[in-house]
Write a protein that holds these residues in place. Structure first.
Motif, PDB file in Angstrom:
ATOM      1  N   VAL A  50      -3.932   6.493   4.303  1.00 19.68           N
ATOM      2  CA  VAL A  50      -3.555   5.489   3.306  1.00 19.68           C
ATOM      3  C   VAL A  50      -2.306   5.958   2.563  1.00 19.68           C
ATOM      4  CG1 VAL A  50      -4.296   4.326   1.187  1.00 19.68           C
ATOM      5  CG2 VAL A  50      -5.947   4.753   3.013  1.00 19.68           C
ATOM      6  N   THR A  51      -1.366   5.051   2.384  1.00 19.29           N
ATOM      7  CA  THR A  51      -0.196   5.296   1.553  1.00 19.29           C
ATOM      8  C   THR A  51      -0.150   4.204   0.498  1.00 19.29           C
ATOM      9  OG1 THR A  51       1.025   6.283   3.390  1.00 19.29           O
ATOM     10  CG2 THR A  51       2.320   5.515   1.512  1.00 19.29           C
ATOM     11  N   ILE A  52      -0.043   4.630  -0.762  1.00 19.93           N
ATOM     12  CA  ILE A  52       0.028   3.690  -1.877  1.00 19.93           C
ATOM     13  C   ILE A  52       1.324   3.988  -2.628  1.00 19.93           C
ATOM     14  CG2 ILE A  52      -1.129   2.763  -3.910  1.00 19.93           C
ATOM     15  CD1 ILE A  52      -3.697   4.168  -2.892  1.00 19.93           C
ATOM     16  N   CYS A  53       2.127   2.961  -2.857  1.00 17.80           N
ATOM     17  CA  CYS A  53       3.416   3.144  -3.534  1.00 17.80           C
ATOM     18  C   CYS A  53       3.304   2.826  -5.018  1.00 17.80           C
ATOM     19  CB  CYS A  53       4.467   2.231  -2.912  1.00 17.80           C
ATOM     20  SG  CYS A  53       4.837   2.661  -1.206  1.00 17.80           S
ATOM     21  N   ALA A  54       4.052   3.577  -5.796  1.00 21.07           N
ATOM     22  CA  ALA A  54       4.123   3.350  -7.241  1.00 21.07           C
ATOM     23  C   ALA A  54       4.771   1.998  -7.513  1.00 21.07           C
ATOM     24  CB  ALA A  54       4.925   4.459  -7.913  1.00 21.07           C
ATOM     25  N   ASP A  55       4.411   1.412  -8.640  1.00 16.66           N
ATOM     26  CA  ASP A  55       4.963   0.128  -9.047  1.00 16.66           C
ATOM     27  C   ASP A  55       6.491   0.185  -9.018  1.00 16.66           C
ATOM     28  OD1 ASP A  55       4.876  -2.509 -10.030  1.00 16.66           O
ATOM     29  OD2 ASP A  55       5.116  -1.793 -12.086  1.00 16.66           O
ATOM     30  N   GLN A  56       7.087  -0.730  -8.295  1.00 17.28           N
ATOM     31  CA  GLN A  56       8.539  -0.843  -8.127  1.00 17.28           C
ATOM     32  C   GLN A  56       9.173   0.448  -7.601  1.00 17.28           C
ATOM     33  OE1 GLN A  56      10.476  -2.622 -11.513  1.00 17.28           O
ATOM     34  NE2 GLN A  56       8.777  -4.025 -11.831  1.00 17.28           N
ATOM     35  N   ARG A  57       8.363   1.268  -6.948  1.00 20.12           N
ATOM     36  CA  ARG A  57       8.797   2.550  -6.342  1.00 20.12           C
ATOM     37  C   ARG A  57       9.450   3.490  -7.365  1.00 20.12           C
ATOM     38  NH1 ARG A  57       8.241   3.006  -0.519  1.00 20.12           N
ATOM     39  NH2 ARG A  57       8.727   5.151  -0.991  1.00 20.12           N
TER      40      ARG A  57
ATOM     41  N   HIS B 288      -4.632  15.040   0.712  1.00 24.54           N
ATOM     42  CA  HIS B 288      -3.716  14.134   0.013  1.00 24.54           C
ATOM     43  C   HIS B 288      -2.525  14.909  -0.531  1.00 24.54           C
ATOM     44  CE1 HIS B 288      -5.739  15.741  -3.552  1.00 24.54           C
ATOM     45  NE2 HIS B 288      -4.702  15.308  -4.254  1.00 24.54           N
ATOM     46  N   VAL B 289      -1.474  14.158  -0.814  1.00 21.77           N
ATOM     47  CA  VAL B 289      -0.305  14.701  -1.498  1.00 21.77           C
ATOM     48  C   VAL B 289       0.303  13.576  -2.333  1.00 21.77           C
ATOM     49  CG1 VAL B 289       1.403  14.218   0.319  1.00 21.77           C
ATOM     50  CG2 VAL B 289       1.788  16.103  -1.255  1.00 21.77           C
ATOM     51  N   THR B 290       0.732  13.954  -3.529  1.00 22.55           N
ATOM     52  CA  THR B 290       1.393  12.994  -4.411  1.00 22.55           C
ATOM     53  C   THR B 290       2.883  13.267  -4.388  1.00 22.55           C
ATOM     54  OG1 THR B 290      -0.559  12.909  -5.823  1.00 22.55           O
ATOM     55  CG2 THR B 290       1.505  12.096  -6.766  1.00 22.55           C
ATOM     56  N   MET B 291       3.632  12.266  -4.028  1.00 22.73           N
ATOM     57  CA  MET B 291       5.083  12.320  -4.007  1.00 22.73           C
ATOM     58  C   MET B 291       5.588  11.632  -5.278  1.00 22.73           C
ATOM     59  SD  MET B 291       5.627  13.873  -1.143  1.00 22.73           S
ATOM     60  CE  MET B 291       7.348  13.571  -0.781  1.00 22.73           C
ATOM     61  N   PRO B 292       6.887  11.688  -5.561  1.00 16.14           N
ATOM     62  CA  PRO B 292       7.380  11.055  -6.785  1.00 16.14           C
ATOM     63  C   PRO B 292       7.062   9.561  -6.897  1.00 16.14           C
ATOM     64  CG  PRO B 292       9.020  12.546  -5.938  1.00 16.14           C
ATOM     65  CD  PRO B 292       7.936  12.474  -4.894  1.00 16.14           C
ATOM     66  N   ASP B 293       7.129   8.831  -5.775  1.00 17.98           N
ATOM     67  CA  ASP B 293       6.937   7.387  -5.854  1.00 17.98           C
ATOM     68  C   ASP B 293       5.849   6.837  -4.934  1.00 17.98           C
ATOM     69  OD1 ASP B 293       8.206   7.750  -3.439  1.00 17.98           O
ATOM     70  OD2 ASP B 293       9.718   6.203  -3.765  1.00 17.98           O
ATOM     71  N   HIS B 294       5.047   7.697  -4.336  1.00 15.83           N
ATOM     72  CA  HIS B 294       3.934   7.246  -3.514  1.00 15.83           C
ATOM     73  C   HIS B 294       2.919   8.374  -3.327  1.00 15.83           C
ATOM     74  CE1 HIS B 294       6.616   9.071  -0.481  1.00 15.83           C
ATOM     75  NE2 HIS B 294       5.535   9.230   0.276  1.00 15.83           N
ATOM     76  N   ILE B 295       1.767   8.004  -2.815  1.00 15.72           N
ATOM     77  CA  ILE B 295       0.731   8.989  -2.530  1.00 15.72           C
ATOM     78  C   ILE B 295       0.236   8.759  -1.110  1.00 15.72           C
ATOM     79  CG2 ILE B 295      -1.048   7.526  -3.588  1.00 15.72           C
ATOM     80  CD1 ILE B 295      -2.529  10.099  -4.369  1.00 15.72           C
TER      81      ILE B 295
ATOM     82  N   TRP C  58       0.679   0.990  -9.687  1.00 13.97           N
ATOM     83  CA  TRP C  58       0.788   0.794  -8.249  1.00 13.97           C
ATOM     84  C   TRP C  58       1.312  -0.580  -7.860  1.00 13.97           C
ATOM     85  CZ3 TRP C  58       0.160   5.487  -6.598  1.00 13.97           C
ATOM     86  CH2 TRP C  58      -0.717   6.343  -7.266  1.00 13.97           C
ATOM     87  N   GLN C  59       1.940  -0.629  -6.681  1.00 15.47           N
ATOM     88  CA  GLN C  59       2.300  -1.906  -6.083  1.00 15.47           C
ATOM     89  C   GLN C  59       1.013  -2.620  -5.660  1.00 15.47           C
ATOM     90  OE1 GLN C  59       5.086  -1.367  -2.861  1.00 15.47           O
ATOM     91  NE2 GLN C  59       6.739  -0.800  -4.243  1.00 15.47           N
ATOM     92  N   PRO C  60       1.064  -3.933  -5.484  1.00 14.67           N
ATOM     93  CA  PRO C  60      -0.155  -4.684  -5.176  1.00 14.67           C
ATOM     94  C   PRO C  60      -0.841  -4.306  -3.856  1.00 14.67           C
ATOM     95  CG  PRO C  60       1.588  -6.161  -5.857  1.00 14.67           C
ATOM     96  CD  PRO C  60       2.192  -4.803  -5.725  1.00 14.67           C
ATOM     97  N   ASN C  61      -0.133  -3.908  -2.855  1.00 11.82           N
ATOM     98  CA  ASN C  61      -0.729  -3.659  -1.548  1.00 11.82           C
ATOM     99  C   ASN C  61      -0.768  -2.162  -1.261  1.00 11.82           C
ATOM    100  OD1 ASN C  61      -1.924  -4.408   0.858  1.00 11.82           O
ATOM    101  ND2 ASN C  61      -0.293  -5.796   1.458  1.00 11.82           N
TER     102      ASN C  61
END
Length: 135
Positions: free
Chosen positions: A22-29, A57-64, A97-100
């Motif tokens: 799973v990859t989840i992006c931060a709101d507006q990246r 898992h790993v947390t990146m600046p604009d996504h996980i 988070w972004q919606p999807n």
């Protein structure tokens, strides 16, 4: 209004026991996630309350990136991710988070190992990319 594209496999049962990348992006990246590490870690820990776990898992600046393991809980992957996003956003006091989200069903042990390697190496790849960008 812009519609959200459905990227799920149409006939797949996302409550099936197994591993999911799973990859989840931060709101507006926006690169806000490093400042929220403890919030994200807390939300990851609560995934087990929903009958799932996080293998890696790993947390990146604009996504996980996460490998979510569904056990025999009957809860669909989408609901697990929705709860994770809601808990972390509530704790942060803002929409994170972004919606999807992006998911990939992991079907083999070899694929699982390759995805773990990708997740582990992702922060170093970003550092190299940024170094080359700023040269």
């Amino acid at each position: 209004m812009k519609s959200i594209k459905n990227v799920r496999l149409p006939a797949y049962d996302y409550s099936s026991i197994g591993y999911y990348f799973v990859t989840i992006c931060a709101d507006q990246r926006h690169p806000i996630l490093p400042a929220l590490t403890s919030t994200i870690e807390n939300a990851i820990c609560t995934i087990k309350d929903d009958g799932a776990s996080v293998d890696f898992h790993v947390t990146m600046p604009d996504h996980i990136h996460m490998i979510v393991v569904l056990d025999d809980s009957g809860i669909r992957l989408g609901e697990i991710i929705r709860r994770f996003k809601a808990r972390s956003s509530k704790e942060a006091g803002r929409r994170l988070w972004q919606p999807n989200y992006y998911e990939h069903v992991i079907r083999t042990e070899k694929a699982l190992e390759k995805i773990r390697e990708y997740i582990q190496n992702n922060p170093q790849a970003l550092e190299i990319e940024l170094e080359e960008f700023y040269r």
